[in-house]
Design a protein around this motif. Structure first.
Motif, PDB file in Angstrom:
ATOM      1  N   THR A   1      -7.866   9.095  37.876  1.00  0.00           N
ATOM      2  CA  THR A   1      -7.499   8.874  36.466  1.00  0.00           C
ATOM      3  C   THR A   1      -6.055   8.381  36.403  1.00  0.00           C
ATOM      4  N   VAL A   2      -5.696   7.743  35.282  1.00  0.00           N
ATOM      5  CA  VAL A   2      -4.297   7.316  35.147  1.00  0.00           C
ATOM      6  C   VAL A   2      -3.386   8.526  34.957  1.00  0.00           C
ATOM      7  N   GLN A   3      -3.907   9.567  34.287  1.00  0.00           N
ATOM      8  CA  GLN A   3      -3.068  10.734  33.973  1.00  0.00           C
ATOM      9  C   GLN A   3      -2.487  11.373  35.241  1.00  0.00           C
ATOM     10  N   GLU A   4      -3.308  11.481  36.279  1.00  0.00           N
ATOM     11  CA  GLU A   4      -2.818  12.177  37.483  1.00  0.00           C
ATOM     12  C   GLU A   4      -1.747  11.374  38.222  1.00  0.00           C
ATOM     13  N   ALA A   5      -1.627  10.068  37.907  1.00  0.00           N
ATOM     14  CA  ALA A   5      -0.669   9.228  38.631  1.00  0.00           C
ATOM     15  C   ALA A   5       0.603   8.949  37.839  1.00  0.00           C
ATOM     16  N   LEU A   6       0.686   9.487  36.612  1.00  0.00           N
ATOM     17  CA  LEU A   6       1.869   9.194  35.773  1.00  0.00           C
ATOM     18  C   LEU A   6       3.140   9.781  36.391  1.00  0.00           C
ATOM     19  N   PRO A   7       4.299   9.132  36.154  1.00  0.00           N
ATOM     20  CA  PRO A   7       5.560   9.679  36.669  1.00  0.00           C
ATOM     21  C   PRO A   7       5.808  11.081  36.108  1.00  0.00           C
ATOM     22  N   GLU A   8       6.536  11.870  36.856  1.00  0.00           N
ATOM     23  CA  GLU A   8       6.818  13.261  36.458  1.00  0.00           C
ATOM     24  C   GLU A   8       7.556  13.300  35.121  1.00  0.00           C
ATOM     25  N   GLY A   9       7.061  14.138  34.223  1.00  0.00           N
ATOM     26  CA  GLY A   9       7.716  14.310  32.923  1.00  0.00           C
ATOM     27  C   GLY A   9       7.487  13.173  31.939  1.00  0.00           C
ATOM     28  N   PHE A  10       6.769  12.142  32.372  1.00  0.00           N
ATOM     29  CA  PHE A  10       6.604  10.936  31.550  1.00  0.00           C
ATOM     30  C   PHE A  10       5.890  11.235  30.232  1.00  0.00           C
ATOM     31  N   GLU A  11       4.747  11.931  30.316  1.00  0.00           N
ATOM     32  CA  GLU A  11       3.949  12.179  29.102  1.00  0.00           C
ATOM     33  C   GLU A  11       4.751  12.939  28.051  1.00  0.00           C
ATOM     34  N   GLU A  12       5.506  13.924  28.526  1.00  0.00           N
ATOM     35  CA  GLU A  12       6.315  14.736  27.616  1.00  0.00           C
ATOM     36  C   GLU A  12       7.364  13.855  26.922  1.00  0.00           C
ATOM     37  N   ARG A  13       7.997  12.968  27.704  1.00  0.00           N
ATOM     38  CA  ARG A  13       9.089  12.144  27.156  1.00  0.00           C
ATOM     39  C   ARG A  13       8.591  11.105  26.143  1.00  0.00           C
TER      40      ARG A  13
END
Length: 447
Positions: A301-313
Motif C-alpha cells: 500500500t502507499v500508506q506503509e511507504a510514506l515518509p515518517e511523520g508525513f501523514e500527521e504533518r
C-alpha cells in the motif's frame, strides 16, 4: 455520408491505450458504425462505464494465455512491473488464433491496432483494411521510427526531420535502449512498431495539425502511407461520470485553482526512495495536494511507504492514494490548479484541454519527447529538473510547482498565457469535431 462499416479495435493491454481506443470507438459509433473491441476480461469493470453506445460497441473477451515469466492472472500492464511487459507482449501475440477466429466470424471491414504487428497479415487474409492507430505523439514516432534507421540512431534527428526542439539530450538516449529489448516472441519493441507502420494501409495519430502537423508530414513521406489526424479523442464533458463523492467533498474544501494533482499513470512503479521524495516535494510546496500513484516497489500500500511523520504533518491539506482515480473528473474540478504528470500522451491531452498549470516528470522515452513538445516547443508547461542520479529531488519538484503556481512569476505567466491560447484554439467552434468528421469520412473512403 458514406457506407456504414464494422470495425475491430485491438489495443495494447495498457489502460492508456485501451481507453484511447474506446474513445475512438465512441466517436465511430456516434457516426453510426458498428464496433467490436477485443480486450482482456479483467478490464471490463473499468471500461464498461466509458462505453457510451452499448448497442453499437461490443466487447469481445480474449483469454490471455499463460506465458513463462508472466505472473498468473496478469492481463494488463497495470498488473506487472514495466520489466515484465515483454512477456505480456508474448501473451498478446499468442491470442492471434482467437483474434483470427473473431475476424472470420465478425467479418470486419476495418481493423485498428497499435502493438499487434501481425494484424496487417490477418486483415489481408480476411479482406479487411487495417489502420495503425498510434496513441503516442507524432514527434516521438518521427524521431524514433524511421525506415532504414536503427534504434541506436534515435538520439540524432533523421535527415529531413522538421526543425524542432523535440530532441533527446545527453544521457537521455539511454532511455530509448528499450527499443532494442525483446518485446514478445522473437521480436524487439522497435521491430514490432516498425512492422506495423510499414505494413498497415493507413497510419492514424491521435493528434492535431496545429500541434504536430510537421511531424505527421515527415512520417507520411518516410512511410509512404497516408497519415490521418483524429484530434485529441477525449470524451465530451457531458459524457463524463460525476466525480466520486469522497474526492468531490475533499476538493470542495479548497479555494479554486489552489490544489496540486499528481499522477504518474498506470505503468510507473517508483522505488520507495523516489516515492518518498515525490511526497516530500508535494509537502514542500505548501499547497494542498492529491497524489495518485501506485504503491512503490516492495510495498503493498502507499500508506506503509510514506515518509515518517508525513501523514500527521499534511493531514489537513494532502492525500496520497494508491488507487485508480477518475482523472478527467479530478482535472475538471475547480479547485485543481496544477497537474503534475508523467506526460503520457493521454495525460498530455487531458492537461492541454484543462485549465491547470502543467508540470512534467517524464520517465519513459515517449514521455520525454512529449515533455519537450509541451515545455520547449509549445511552452505550455514546466519540466522538473533531473539530478545526476536521473531522479528528481523534493526541492526540484517543489520548485517546478511553485514556479507555475506563484501568481507573479514570469515563467508561470508565460506558460499560463500560452496554454490558455492553445486551449482556446483547440476548443474553438468545431475544431475538434471537425477532425472527427474528416477522420470518419476518410475511413469510409478507405472501406
Amino acid at each position: 455520408m458514406g457506407s456504414k462499416y464494422h470495425a475491430f479495435l485491438f489495443p495494447w493491454f495498457a489502460f492508456g491505450h485501451m481507453t484511447a481506443f474506446l474513445h475512438l470507438a465512441n466517436k465511430l459509433a456516434e457516426k453510426g458504425h458498428k464496433i467490436t473491441l477485443l480486450l482482456p476480461k479483467r478490464v471490463l469493470k473499468q471500461l464498461e462505464p466509458l462505453n457510451l453506445f452499448p448497442k453499437s460497441i461490443v466487447f469481445h473477451i480474449l483469454t490471455i494465455p499463460s506465458v513463462d515469466g508472466l505472473p498468473d492472472g496478469a492481463e494488463t500492464t497495470a498488473d506487472i512491473p514495466i520489466t515484465l511487459e515483454g512477456f505480456l507482449a508474448s501473451a498478446m501475440d499468442r491470442t492471434r488464433g482467437q483474434v483470427e477466429e473473431a475476424v472470420r466470424f465478425g467479418k470486419p471491414d476495418l481493423i485498428f491496432f497499435d502493438f499487434a504487428h501481425w494484424i496487417p497479415e490477418v486483415a489481408r487474409e480476411y479482406g479487411a483494411k487495417c489502420v495503425n492507430y498510434l496513441t503516442i505523439s507524432a514527434a516521438c514516432v518521427a524521431i524514433s521510427f524511421v525506415p532504414g534507421r536503427s534504434p541506436d540512431d534515435c538520439a540524432v534527428p533523421p535527415p529531413g526531420y522538421p526543425s524542432s526542439k523535440v530532441l533527446l539530450r545527453g544521457q537521455e538516449a539511454n532511455i530509448l535502449s528499450f527499443l532494442s529489448y525483446p518485446f514478445g516472441d522473437g521480436v524487439t519493441f522497435y521491430e514490432r512498431i516498425m512492422t506495423g507502420l510499414a505494413n498497415c494501409d493507413v497510419i492514424s495519430i491521435r493528434t492535431c495539425r496545429e500541434i504536430e502537423g510537421k511531424f505527421c508530414d515527415f512520417i507520411e513521406k518516410e512511410f509512404q502511407r497516408k497519415v490521418l489526424f483524429t484530434g485529441p479523442m477525449l470524451p465530451e464533458p457531458d459524457n463524463i461520470k460525476p466525480l466520486e463523492n469522497r474526492w468531490n467533498h475533499w476538493l470542495n474544501r479548497f479555494e479554486p485553482g489552489s490544489v496540486v494533482y499528481c499522477s504518474l499513470g498506470s505503468q510507473i512503479i517508483l522505488e520507495k526512495e523516489e516515492f518518498q521524495e515525490l511526497c516530500l516535494g508535494m509537502e514542500l510546496t505548501g499547497l494542498p495536494f492529491l497524489v495518485a500513484v501506485k504503491p512503490p516497489k516492495g510495498a503493498s500500500t502507499v500508506q506503509e511507504a510514506l515518509p515518517e511523520g508525513f501523514e500527521e504533518r499534511v493531514k489537513e491539506r494532502g492525500v496520497v492514494s494508491g488507487e485508480w482515480v477518475q482523472q478527467p473528473m479530478i482535472l475538471a474540478h475547480p479547485s485543481i490548479g496544477c497537474f503534475v504528470s508523467h506526460c503520457g500522451f493521454g495525460s498530455m491531452w487531458e492537461s492541454l484541454l484543462s485549465d491547470c498549470q502543467i508540470v512534467l516528470i517524464p520517465h519513459l522515452g515517449e514521455q520525454i519527447f512529449n515533455t519537450r513538445l509541451m515545455s520547449e516547443e509549445l511552452e505550455v508547461s514546466v519540466e522538473v529538473k533531473r539530478e545526476e542520479t536521473g531522479w528528481f529531488s523534493k526541492e526540484n519538484i517543489s520548485g517546478a510547482v511553485r514556479s507555475v503556481m506563484d501568481k507573479d512569476t514570469e515563467l508561470g505567466n508565460l506558460v499560463r498565457r500560452n496554454h490558455a491560447k492553445l486551449k482556446e484554439s483547440l476548443l474553438s467552434s468545431g475544431v475538434i469535431s471537425g477532425y472527427v468528421s474528416k477522420y470518419v469520412e476518410a475511413l469510409e473512403k478507405l472501406v
